[in-house]
Design an enzyme around this catalytic site. Structure first.
Site, PDB file in Angstrom:
ATOM      1  N   ASP A 127       0.862  -1.170   0.000  1.00 24.11           N
ATOM      2  CA  ASP A 127       0.000   0.000   0.000  1.00 24.11           C
ATOM      3  C   ASP A 127       0.903   1.225   0.000  1.00 24.11           C
ATOM      4  O   ASP A 127       1.896   1.264   0.744  1.00 24.11           O
ATOM      5  CB  ASP A 127      -0.873   0.032   1.258  1.00 24.11           C
ATOM      6  CG  ASP A 127      -1.956  -1.031   1.258  1.00 24.11           C
ATOM      7  OD1 ASP A 127      -1.987  -1.860   0.347  1.00 24.11           O
ATOM      8  OD2 ASP A 127      -2.786  -1.019   2.200  1.00 24.11           O
ATOM      9  N   HIS A 185       4.974  -7.400  -0.535  1.00 21.69           N
ATOM     10  CA  HIS A 185       4.700  -8.670  -1.183  1.00 21.69           C
ATOM     11  C   HIS A 185       5.342  -8.739  -2.565  1.00 21.69           C
ATOM     12  O   HIS A 185       5.738  -7.716  -3.139  1.00 21.69           O
ATOM     13  CB  HIS A 185       3.186  -8.851  -1.307  1.00 21.69           C
ATOM     14  CG  HIS A 185       2.468  -8.850   0.007  1.00 21.69           C
ATOM     15  ND1 HIS A 185       1.879  -9.967   0.543  1.00 21.69           N
ATOM     16  CD2 HIS A 185       2.237  -7.847   0.914  1.00 21.69           C
ATOM     17  CE1 HIS A 185       1.325  -9.674   1.703  1.00 21.69           C
ATOM     18  NE2 HIS A 185       1.534  -8.396   1.955  1.00 21.69           N
ATOM     19  N   SER A 231       7.516   3.472   5.482  1.00 24.54           N
ATOM     20  CA  SER A 231       8.717   3.999   4.851  1.00 24.54           C
ATOM     21  C   SER A 231       8.533   4.014   3.349  1.00 24.54           C
ATOM     22  O   SER A 231       7.475   4.407   2.861  1.00 24.54           O
ATOM     23  CB  SER A 231       9.950   3.186   5.255  1.00 24.54           C
ATOM     24  OG  SER A 231      11.122   3.886   4.896  1.00 24.54           O
TER      25      SER A 231
END
Length: 294
Positions: free
Chosen positions: A98, A161, A262
């Site tokens: 995200d 991912h 981050s």
């Protein structure tokens, strides 16, 4: 205007934000936050999360659980099954996390393979990756390709991912500083990503095409965990910086996590282009289309 809105407006003031998040003892504050966030006491947890909510738009509606023993447990939360559908097209690389899209575009053909952290602030991949034989081979393969900067805010889901089926061959850990990586700092600190702690993940797709992911740590965040490397990569890490490994991932499989929010830098070789709508400021979720094979 409520107190939460007032605090958020204050945090958005560029000069104040830069001073509060950079002109402080960054390393000491990051170590303290790493310790403090793991305190398992309901009063500490509840007070910390109340402050966190006051400055962010924290949304736990898609979390696997909304009951946490510590602030850290909330940072590294997992999602409900099916919360991030994957774009299943074989020629599409999905976003590994995200994020808010930052600088993106074409990797330079120059010897340093120049890219940008923000408008007017270039940096060469030679500074980001170093000049080892492996780094040089990777840079040579990436020149003329595409890159995307993916910024995770503090309230976002913090795990990342595999953007497609791939193999992780090698991790190079670069120790460094802990500058904030928000747009305010990126417009003021030259070559910021090349100064912060980061890990270069050297990958290949199922057909052998090279791919590079670089998770970059920041203030309050300087710790990363990779499933393929059973150690925390942070300022306290004293092991080897070159970490050979061989880990196979299916599209969407979890590769690792930040201990907070981050940035992840994605670099693809020629033959890939940004998907429609992927541009500076675009919000993207893990599993949505990021790059497409031409």
């Amino acid at each position: 205007m409520n107190i939460s809105r007032q605090l958020q407006r204050l945090a958005l003031n560029e000069d104040i934000n830069f001073l509060l998040t950079n002109r402080v003892p960054r390393a000491a504050l990051t170590r303290f936050m790493g310790w403090f966030s793991r305190i398992r006491h309901p009063w500490v947890r509840d007070a910390s999360m109340a402050v966190w909510r006051a400055f962010t738009d924290l949304d736990l509606s898609d979390a696997r659980t909304t009951s946490f023993a510590s602030l850290h447990d909330c940072f590294v939360r997992e999602l409900k099954p099916g919360a991030r559908p994957l774009d299943a097209r074989a020629d599409v690389l999905v976003s590994p996390c995200d994020a808010i899209v930052g600088a993106c575009g074409r990797i330079g053909d120059d010897p340093g393979a120049q890219v940008f952290q923000a408008k007017g602030f270039p940096y060469p991949l030679t500074d980001l990756l170093g000049r080892s034989t492996r780094a040089t081979e990777t840079i040579n393969a990436l020149r003329g390709g595409s890159y995307v900067t993916l910024r995770l805010t503090s309230s976002m889901y913090h795990r990342f991912h595999a953007p497609t089926g791939l193999t992780l061959h090698h991790v190079t850990y670069h120790s460094g500083d802990t500058w904030n990586v928000n747009p305010i700092a990126l417009k003021r600190i030259e070559r910021l990503f090349c100064k912060n702690e980061r890990a270069a993940l050297h990958l290949s797709l199922e057909d052998g095409t090279p791919l590079l992911l670089v998770p970059v740590a920041a203030i309050l965040v300087a710790s990363m965990r990779l499933r393929a490397v059973d150690v925390a990569l942070n300022a306290q890490y004293r092991g080897p910086h070159e970490l050979p490994c061989h880990a196979r991932y299916d599209k969407g499989s979890e590769m690792g996590r930040f201990e907070h929010g981050s940035t992840i830098l994605v670099f693809a070789p020629p033959g890939f282009a940004l998907c429609d709508g992927v541009e500076n400021g675009h919000r993207i979720r893990m599993g949505e289309a990021l790059l497409q094979r031409l």
